[in-house]
Design an enzyme around this catalytic site. Structure first.
Site, PDB file in Angstrom:
ATOM      1  N   VAL A  62       0.814  -1.236  -0.366  1.00 51.93           N
ATOM      2  CA  VAL A  62      -0.129  -0.022  -0.023  1.00 51.93           C
ATOM      3  C   VAL A  62       0.837   1.374  -0.271  1.00 51.93           C
ATOM      4  O   VAL A  62       0.124   2.402   0.095  1.00 51.93           O
ATOM      5  CB  VAL A  62      -0.894  -0.592   1.123  1.00 51.93           C
ATOM      6  CG1 VAL A  62      -1.671  -1.275   0.930  1.00 51.93           C
ATOM      7  CG2 VAL A  62      -0.474   0.095   2.261  1.00 51.93           C
ATOM      8  N   SER A 140      -4.760   6.230  16.653  1.00 54.57           N
ATOM      9  CA  SER A 140      -4.474   5.479  18.158  1.00 54.57           C
ATOM     10  C   SER A 140      -3.972   6.079  19.071  1.00 54.57           C
ATOM     11  O   SER A 140      -4.425   7.289  18.949  1.00 54.57           O
ATOM     12  CB  SER A 140      -2.350   5.247  17.834  1.00 54.57           C
ATOM     13  OG  SER A 140      -2.170   5.171  19.080  1.00 54.57           O
ATOM     14  N   TYR A 153       5.442   7.052  14.857  1.00 57.62           N
ATOM     15  CA  TYR A 153       4.015   6.265  15.042  1.00 57.62           C
ATOM     16  C   TYR A 153       3.640   7.317  15.355  1.00 57.62           C
ATOM     17  O   TYR A 153       2.260   7.407  15.075  1.00 57.62           O
ATOM     18  CB  TYR A 153       4.840   5.057  16.076  1.00 57.62           C
ATOM     19  CG  TYR A 153       3.033   4.603  16.017  1.00 57.62           C
ATOM     20  CD1 TYR A 153       3.207   2.994  15.369  1.00 57.62           C
ATOM     21  CD2 TYR A 153       2.554   4.970  17.367  1.00 57.62           C
ATOM     22  CE1 TYR A 153       1.884   2.733  15.324  1.00 57.62           C
ATOM     23  CE2 TYR A 153       1.420   3.488  17.530  1.00 57.62           C
ATOM     24  CZ  TYR A 153       0.651   2.863  16.314  1.00 57.62           C
ATOM     25  OH  TYR A 153       0.130   1.939  16.202  1.00 57.62           O
ATOM     26  N   ALA A 154       3.577   8.199  16.318  1.00 57.25           N
ATOM     27  CA  ALA A 154       2.831   9.485  17.000  1.00 57.25           C
ATOM     28  C   ALA A 154       2.411  10.092  15.856  1.00 57.25           C
ATOM     29  O   ALA A 154       1.344  10.813  15.640  1.00 57.25           O
ATOM     30  CB  ALA A 154       3.090   9.525  18.228  1.00 57.25           C
ATOM     31  N   ALA A 155       3.577  10.472  14.844  1.00 64.15           N
ATOM     32  CA  ALA A 155       3.376  11.623  13.568  1.00 64.15           C
ATOM     33  C   ALA A 155       1.593  10.869  13.040  1.00 64.15           C
ATOM     34  O   ALA A 155       1.781  11.724  11.992  1.00 64.15           O
ATOM     35  CB  ALA A 155       4.336  11.524  13.180  1.00 64.15           C
ATOM     36  N   SER A 156       2.687   9.620  12.908  1.00 64.54           N
ATOM     37  CA  SER A 156       1.801   8.610  11.513  1.00 64.54           C
ATOM     38  C   SER A 156      -0.159   8.850  12.299  1.00 64.54           C
ATOM     39  O   SER A 156      -0.746   9.204  11.231  1.00 64.54           O
ATOM     40  CB  SER A 156       1.931   7.762  11.469  1.00 64.54           C
ATOM     41  OG  SER A 156       1.679   6.321  12.161  1.00 64.54           O
ATOM     42  N   LYS A 157       0.033   8.408  13.169  1.00 66.12           N
ATOM     43  CA  LYS A 157      -1.365   8.427  13.847  1.00 66.12           C
ATOM     44  C   LYS A 157      -2.439   9.251  14.243  1.00 66.12           C
ATOM     45  O   LYS A 157      -2.701   9.902  13.694  1.00 66.12           O
ATOM     46  CB  LYS A 157      -1.482   7.511  14.584  1.00 66.12           C
ATOM     47  CG  LYS A 157      -0.692   5.940  14.808  1.00 66.12           C
ATOM     48  CD  LYS A 157      -1.836   5.177  13.450  1.00 66.12           C
ATOM     49  CE  LYS A 157      -0.946   3.987  13.199  1.00 66.12           C
ATOM     50  NZ  LYS A 157      -1.928   3.066  12.259  1.00 66.12           N
ATOM     51  N   ILE A 186      -4.093  -3.513  23.085  1.00 65.25           N
ATOM     52  CA  ILE A 186      -5.416  -4.774  22.553  1.00 65.25           C
ATOM     53  C   ILE A 186      -4.174  -5.594  22.902  1.00 65.25           C
ATOM     54  O   ILE A 186      -3.168  -6.173  21.982  1.00 65.25           O
ATOM     55  CB  ILE A 186      -6.481  -4.388  21.521  1.00 65.25           C
ATOM     56  CG1 ILE A 186      -6.453  -3.100  21.765  1.00 65.25           C
ATOM     57  CG2 ILE A 186      -6.848  -5.869  21.111  1.00 65.25           C
ATOM     58  CD1 ILE A 186      -7.923  -2.875  22.475  1.00 65.25           C
TER      59      ILE A 186
END
Length: 260
Positions: A62, A140, A153-157, A186
């Site tokens: 993707v 997230s 990760y935080a930037a992407s979410k 989870i």
């Protein structure tokens, strides 16, 4: 008689994505399960098909805009329609903020953020033609509060939140709804290394009003609702699935440092 519902689920060969695939199958949907893990994906699709489900595995990346368009076209060809897209494909990297290199930042953004945008763009013509579409993106908790060692990760979410809202506004005129979920902690096989760590478990559960981890099936159930006819007036929403964690007072419950 209402048409059979059809869905594309990226990252569908593992974790929360696969839980969504199984939820849709249980409802009788025809599903295109997309993943880069072709061998695993084909095996899972065959196992589900042998049980009577209509599941089509589509291998593809993707992060490539052209491949995303090809995935959507292949899905349309085998499904006949595209009613639902769930963007569950994602990666995570844990690195101190001062040590994040461009290769890590670009890789995480490319999968989590760009891949989501590319797949939304790819399905839009099919959904617009039918004037019927429901998209759910994976954000997230890290889109809502800060935590150490998860800058990329935080930037992407965080970007997913704004992508979701922008597309919800832009595409409502085409009959396309776009929502997002922000799962909390989870319990999955992939996360068991962290979730079963005693110190980590105590810290997280002490911050979670319900006092437990979530289950993949609970995330899938919320996504099922957001993509259903019952949610026909819901769009642009970013919905936490976290046992009340984000509702707590951050001064009493400071963000925990994730354990790899």
């Amino acid at each position: 008689m209402e048409k059979r519902r059809t869905a594309i689920v990226t990252g569908g060969a593992s974790g929360l994505g696969h839980a969504v695939v199984k939820r849709f199958i249980d409802k009788g949907y025809a599903v295109a399960m997309v993943d880069v893990a072709e061998e695993k994906g084909k095996e899972l699709a065959n196992q589900l098909s042998e049980k009577g489900a209509e599941v089509h595995f589509i291998g593809g990346d993707v992060t490539d805009q052209g491949q995303a368009r090809d995935i959507a076209k292949r899905a349309f060809d085998v499904l006949g329609d595209i009613h639902i897209l769930v963007n569950a494909a994602g990666i995570i990297r844990r690195t101190p903020a001062t040590d994040v290199k461009d290769t890590e930042l670009l890789a995480v953004l490319q999968v989590n953020l760009n891949g989501t945008v590319y797949m939304c763009q790819a399905v839009q013509p099919y959904m617009a033609q039918a004037e019927d579409g429901a998209i759910v993106n994976f954000s997230s908790m890290l889109a809502h509060y800060g935590s150490e060692n998860l800058l990329s990760y935080a930037a992407s979410k965080g970007g997913i939140v704004q992508v979701t809202k922008s597309l919800a506004v832009s595409w409502a005129k085409y009959g396309i709804r776009v929502n997002s979920v922000s799962p909390g902690y989870i319990e999955t096989p992939l996360s068991s290394g962290a979730t079963q760590n005693p110190a980590f478990r105590e810290r997280i559960l002490s911050r979670t009003p319900q006092g437990r981890y979530g289950k993949p099936e609970e995330v899938a159930a919320v996504i099922d609702f957001l993509t259903s006819r019952e949610a026909s007036f819901v769009t642009g929403v970013v919905l936490p699935i976290d046992g009340g964690l984000l509702a707590g007072d951050p001064m009493l419950y400071p963000p925990a440092t994730p354990i790899a």
